[in-house]
Write an enzyme that holds these catalytic residues in place. Structure first.
Site, PDB file in Angstrom:
ATOM      1  N   ASN A  62       0.697  -1.177  -0.075  1.00  0.00           N
ATOM      2  CA  ASN A  62      -0.029   0.082  -0.205  1.00  0.00           C
ATOM      3  C   ASN A  62       0.912   1.023  -0.056  1.00  0.00           C
ATOM      4  O   ASN A  62       1.564   1.511   1.207  1.00  0.00           O
ATOM      5  CB  ASN A  62      -0.779  -0.230   1.303  1.00  0.00           C
ATOM      6  CG  ASN A  62      -1.655   1.256   1.410  1.00  0.00           C
ATOM      7  OD1 ASN A  62      -1.859   1.973   0.318  1.00  0.00           O
ATOM      8  ND2 ASN A  62      -2.447   1.404   2.587  1.00  0.00           N
ATOM      9  N   LYS A 120       0.073   4.201  -0.115  1.00  0.00           N
ATOM     10  CA  LYS A 120      -0.484   5.280   0.371  1.00  0.00           C
ATOM     11  C   LYS A 120      -0.320   6.649  -0.410  1.00  0.00           C
ATOM     12  O   LYS A 120      -0.367   6.450  -1.653  1.00  0.00           O
ATOM     13  CB  LYS A 120      -0.024   5.705   2.011  1.00  0.00           C
ATOM     14  CG  LYS A 120      -0.271   4.128   2.696  1.00  0.00           C
ATOM     15  CD  LYS A 120      -0.010   4.471   4.178  1.00  0.00           C
ATOM     16  CE  LYS A 120      -0.089   3.325   4.936  1.00  0.00           C
ATOM     17  NZ  LYS A 120       0.155   3.281   6.339  1.00  0.00           N
ATOM     18  N   HIS A 157      -9.310   1.419   5.359  1.00  0.00           N
ATOM     19  CA  HIS A 157      -8.002   1.462   5.886  1.00  0.00           C
ATOM     20  C   HIS A 157      -8.206   2.400   6.952  1.00  0.00           C
ATOM     21  O   HIS A 157      -8.973   3.357   7.040  1.00  0.00           O
ATOM     22  CB  HIS A 157      -7.001   1.937   4.860  1.00  0.00           C
ATOM     23  CG  HIS A 157      -5.521   1.883   5.633  1.00  0.00           C
ATOM     24  ND1 HIS A 157      -5.123   2.899   6.424  1.00  0.00           N
ATOM     25  CD2 HIS A 157      -4.580   1.112   5.407  1.00  0.00           C
ATOM     26  CE1 HIS A 157      -3.883   2.506   6.632  1.00  0.00           C
ATOM     27  NE2 HIS A 157      -3.544   1.466   6.036  1.00  0.00           N
ATOM     28  N   GLU A 174      -6.539   4.880   8.047  1.00  0.00           N
ATOM     29  CA  GLU A 174      -6.423   5.950   7.602  1.00  0.00           C
ATOM     30  C   GLU A 174      -7.472   6.817   6.932  1.00  0.00           C
ATOM     31  O   GLU A 174      -7.676   8.181   6.942  1.00  0.00           O
ATOM     32  CB  GLU A 174      -5.004   6.350   6.871  1.00  0.00           C
ATOM     33  CG  GLU A 174      -4.014   6.075   7.550  1.00  0.00           C
ATOM     34  CD  GLU A 174      -2.721   5.683   6.840  1.00  0.00           C
ATOM     35  OE1 GLU A 174      -2.536   5.332   5.631  1.00  0.00           O
ATOM     36  OE2 GLU A 174      -1.964   5.096   7.404  1.00  0.00           O
ATOM     37  N   GLU A 202      -4.815  -4.485  10.914  1.00  0.00           N
ATOM     38  CA  GLU A 202      -3.739  -3.345  10.951  1.00  0.00           C
ATOM     39  C   GLU A 202      -3.966  -2.871  12.379  1.00  0.00           C
ATOM     40  O   GLU A 202      -4.678  -1.819  12.432  1.00  0.00           O
ATOM     41  CB  GLU A 202      -3.967  -2.511   9.716  1.00  0.00           C
ATOM     42  CG  GLU A 202      -3.604  -3.221   8.502  1.00  0.00           C
ATOM     43  CD  GLU A 202      -2.939  -2.128   7.511  1.00  0.00           C
ATOM     44  OE1 GLU A 202      -1.941  -2.544   6.791  1.00  0.00           O
ATOM     45  OE2 GLU A 202      -3.465  -1.069   7.374  1.00  0.00           O
ATOM     46  N   GLY A 219       3.169   2.423  10.670  1.00  0.00           N
ATOM     47  CA  GLY A 219       4.143   3.477  10.462  1.00  0.00           C
ATOM     48  C   GLY A 219       4.852   3.851  11.673  1.00  0.00           C
ATOM     49  O   GLY A 219       5.533   5.034  11.714  1.00  0.00           O
ATOM     50  N   SER A 268       4.052  -1.902  10.176  1.00  0.00           N
ATOM     51  CA  SER A 268       5.452  -2.083  10.586  1.00  0.00           C
ATOM     52  C   SER A 268       6.013  -3.137   9.818  1.00  0.00           C
ATOM     53  O   SER A 268       7.190  -3.773  10.693  1.00  0.00           O
ATOM     54  CB  SER A 268       6.049  -1.452  11.930  1.00  0.00           C
ATOM     55  OG  SER A 268       5.490  -0.243  11.769  1.00  0.00           O
TER      56      SER A 268
HETATM   57  P1  13P Z   1       3.361   0.356   7.594  1.00  0.00           P
HETATM   58  O1  13P Z   1       3.975  -0.967   6.941  1.00  0.00           O
HETATM   59  O2  13P Z   1       4.207   1.651   6.984  1.00  0.00           O
HETATM   60  O3  13P Z   1       3.473   0.300   9.190  1.00  0.00           O
HETATM   61  O4  13P Z   1       1.839   0.717   6.995  1.00  0.00           O
HETATM   62  C1  13P Z   1       0.963  -0.298   7.298  1.00  0.00           C
HETATM   63  C2  13P Z   1      -0.289  -0.009   6.465  1.00  0.00           C
HETATM   64  O5  13P Z   1      -1.003   0.903   6.963  1.00  0.00           O
HETATM   65  C3  13P Z   1      -0.667  -0.762   5.162  1.00  0.00           C
HETATM   66  O6  13P Z   1      -1.711  -0.734   4.891  1.00  0.00           O
END
Ligand code: 13P
Length: 251
Positions: A13, A15, A93, A95, A167, A173, A212
């Site tokens: 992803n 993002k 997601h 976010e 997640e 992140g 992560s």
């Molecule tokens: P990270 O791998 O940067 O922690 O992000 C995970 C994520 O939100 C994937 O959709």
């Protein structure tokens, strides 16, 4: 890893990251890699989907509208995603829940729309830090609520065409990964919840871990019995790291 009927899946992803140069780099690097035995998906910002579709790997979108067409400025329909070659769509997601007020009900509607077009939704669930700190019961209650919107909207056969991604928000992140045991506990819980809709469907569904994931921790996470691959954020922006993570998912 995973039972015989669950092929590992690793989805990147991006993002709101990436550019045309990264698209070209991924096409070159992933086309040269043998991902035999693992389903590999790259989910860039929507504007790069068409260009990325030149790769020999699956592409996915990061979101979709629950509506079909019309006066909805800025939105993208599932038919448009399908037309440019998308096979997967991430929905719900954390976010998007945070930035765009998406709810478990609106996420379930999107998931159903994706399935109805013959694509695979990757439905994200996961708890914030304060829920994790409140203990396992609180985590399970939080995830049960997120899943119940989905299981009340989707039939068993629609669920069968879906993927779940766990997640934990506190691990996204942040560099803090759920331990393999924490991930396994929640994945097993999710599979148990899904089995109340249909035990056979639940046992065949792929449940990805995200938060992560890096080349250094991927193998241990993916070796858990109910972890069927990963949804990768930061490490999916580096071809070497992403390929190493994909290799870790091989059975
Ligand atoms: P990270 O791998 O940067 O922690 O992000 C995970 C994520 O939100 C994937 O959709």
């Amino acid at each position: 890893m995973t039972t015989m009927n669950r092929k590992p899946l690793v989805a990147g992803n991006w993002k709101m990251n990436g550019n045309k140069a990264l698209v070209a780099e991924f096409i070159n690097a992933l086309n040269a890699d043998d991902a035999n035995g693992v389903d590999v998906v790259v989910c860039p910002p929507a504007i790069y989907l068409s260009a990325l579709s030149a790769g020999r790997f699956a592409i996915g979108a990061q979101d979709v509208s629950a509506l079909d067409q019309g006066a909805h400025t800025g939105d993208i329909s599932v038919d448009m995603l399908s037309e440019v070659g998308c096979k997967y769509v991430i929905v719900g997601h954390s976010e998007r829940r945070e930035d765009h007020g998406e709810t478990s009900d609106s996420v379930a509607e999107k998931a159903e729309k994706v399935v109805s077009a013959g694509l695979t939704p990757i439905v994200c669930v996961g708890e914030p830090l304060e829920v994790r700190e409140a203990g396992d019961q609180a985590v399970q209650g939080f995830i049960r609520e997120q899943l119940s919107a989905l299981t009340s909207k989707l039939s068993a056969s629609e669920l069968n065409q879906s993927v779940i991604a766990y997640e934990p928000i506190w691990a996204i992140g942040t560099g803090k990964t759920a331990s393999p045991e924490q991930a396994q506990d929640v994945h097993a819980f999710i599979r148990g919840e899904l089995s109340e809709t249909d035990a056979e469907v639940a046992s065949g569904m792929r449940i990805l871990y995200g938060g992560s994931v890096k080349p250094a921790n991927a193998q241990e996470l993916f070796s858990q019995p109910d972890v069927d691959g990963g949804l990768i954020g930061g490490a999916s922006l580096k071809t070497d790291d992403f390929i190493a993570i994909c290799q870790s998912a091989k059975i």
